[in-house]
Design an enzyme around this catalytic site. Structure first.
Site, PDB file in Angstrom:
ATOM      1  N   CYS A 153       0.861  -1.187   0.000  1.00 10.37           N
ATOM      2  CA  CYS A 153       0.000   0.000   0.000  1.00 10.37           C
ATOM      3  C   CYS A 153       0.895   1.235   0.000  1.00 10.37           C
ATOM      4  O   CYS A 153       1.895   1.271   0.731  1.00 10.37           O
ATOM      5  CB  CYS A 153      -0.883  -0.005   1.248  1.00 10.37           C
ATOM      6  SG  CYS A 153      -1.988   1.412   1.368  1.00 10.37           S
ATOM      7  N   HIS A 195      -9.179  -3.938  -1.544  1.00  5.72           N
ATOM      8  CA  HIS A 195      -8.168  -3.099  -0.882  1.00  5.72           C
ATOM      9  C   HIS A 195      -8.551  -1.617  -0.985  1.00  5.72           C
ATOM     10  O   HIS A 195      -8.517  -0.887   0.020  1.00  5.72           O
ATOM     11  CB  HIS A 195      -6.800  -3.369  -1.525  1.00  5.72           C
ATOM     12  CG  HIS A 195      -5.686  -2.542  -0.969  1.00  5.72           C
ATOM     13  ND1 HIS A 195      -4.630  -3.073  -0.283  1.00  5.72           N
ATOM     14  CD2 HIS A 195      -5.464  -1.189  -1.004  1.00  5.72           C
ATOM     15  CE1 HIS A 195      -3.807  -2.104   0.094  1.00  5.72           C
ATOM     16  NE2 HIS A 195      -4.279  -0.950  -0.342  1.00  5.72           N
ATOM     17  N   GLU A 196      -8.929  -1.174  -2.197  1.00  9.98           N
ATOM     18  CA  GLU A 196      -9.235   0.251  -2.385  1.00  9.98           C
ATOM     19  C   GLU A 196     -10.519   0.639  -1.659  1.00  9.98           C
ATOM     20  O   GLU A 196     -10.597   1.721  -1.059  1.00  9.98           O
ATOM     21  CB  GLU A 196      -9.327   0.594  -3.873  1.00  9.98           C
ATOM     22  CG  GLU A 196      -8.021   0.423  -4.641  1.00  9.98           C
ATOM     23  CD  GLU A 196      -6.825   1.075  -3.971  1.00  9.98           C
ATOM     24  OE1 GLU A 196      -6.982   2.144  -3.350  1.00  9.98           O
ATOM     25  OE2 GLU A 196      -5.715   0.515  -4.052  1.00  9.98           O
ATOM     26  N   HIS A 242     -10.057   1.360   1.927  1.00 13.55           N
ATOM     27  CA  HIS A 242      -9.574   2.719   2.222  1.00 13.55           C
ATOM     28  C   HIS A 242     -10.738   3.686   2.431  1.00 13.55           C
ATOM     29  O   HIS A 242     -10.630   4.627   3.225  1.00 13.55           O
ATOM     30  CB  HIS A 242      -8.707   3.248   1.071  1.00 13.55           C
ATOM     31  CG  HIS A 242      -7.278   2.793   1.107  1.00 13.55           C
ATOM     32  ND1 HIS A 242      -6.438   3.097   2.139  1.00 13.55           N
ATOM     33  CD2 HIS A 242      -6.539   2.086   0.219  1.00 13.55           C
ATOM     34  CE1 HIS A 242      -5.234   2.586   1.891  1.00 13.55           C
ATOM     35  NE2 HIS A 242      -5.272   1.961   0.732  1.00 13.55           N
TER      36      HIS A 242
HETATM   37 NI    NI Z   1      -3.637   1.057  -0.173  1.00 14.19          NI
END
Ligand code: NI
Length: 177
Positions: free
Chosen positions: A100, A142-143, A146
């Site tokens: 990341c 993953h995104e 966030h």
């Molecule tokens: Ni990331």
């Protein structure tokens, strides 16, 4: 537009839930996406979310062509994803290495759903509706994490599989982020 500074793990804003976009196709939204693109390209990322550049809005971009950070990764089409919803298909979980831009120089093994239905919008308000698997599904999870204030180290099940990239993979020329 500009390469922006990427916030690093420890920054409180990265732990916030991002706000929904209510207006599409605005100069402000296009400028934000240009900055995300420039920053992702400059850092060779597979994806980046607006909170990582200090903007707490539900906007993420991702895409993998041939990426030196992920030499064995499948290609993922370049996508602008706004106000996403994710729904796992089945309960199969796959382990895979992740990094990341907000956790520079490190990698960890993260369990993710193997198959996924996701929806959302692009920057013009066009609907996105996809069934994906494998690395594409991993990148989206993953995104979208966030946008909900979650960073991948918070998802690691086995912390013995978390460390510095150059120590974990001394023989591979993986770019240090
Ligand atoms: Ni990331």
């Amino acid at each position: 537009m500009a390469v922006r500074q990427v916030l690093r793990l420890g920054e409180p804003l990265l732990l916030e839930k991002a706000l929904t976009i209510t207006q599409f196709d605005t100069p402000e939204l296009h400028a934000l996406i240009e900055d995300l693109q420039d920053t992702m390209q400059a850092m060779n990322g597979a994806g980046i979310a607006a909170p990582q550049i200090g903007v707490s809005l539900q906007v993420a971009i991702f895409g993998v062509d041939k990426n030196p950070r992920y030499p064995d990764a499948e290609q993922v089409p370049y996508t602008v994803l706004i106000n996403p919803t994710l729904r796992p298909i089945g309960d199969e979980i796959e382990d895979g290495w992740e990094g990341c831009l907000s956790v520079p120089g490190m990698r960890g093994v993260v369990p993710r759903y193997a198959r996924l239905h996701y929806t959302g919008f692009d920057q013009y308000g066009n609907a996105i509706d996809r069934l994906v698997s494998g690395f594409h599904a991993r990148v989206v999870q993953h995104e979208c994490d966030h946008l909900n204030g979650i960073l991948y180290p918070m998802r690691i099940a086995d912390l013995s599989q978390f460390g510095f990239t150059d120590v974990l993979f001394p023989d591979q020329d993986i770019q240090d982020d």
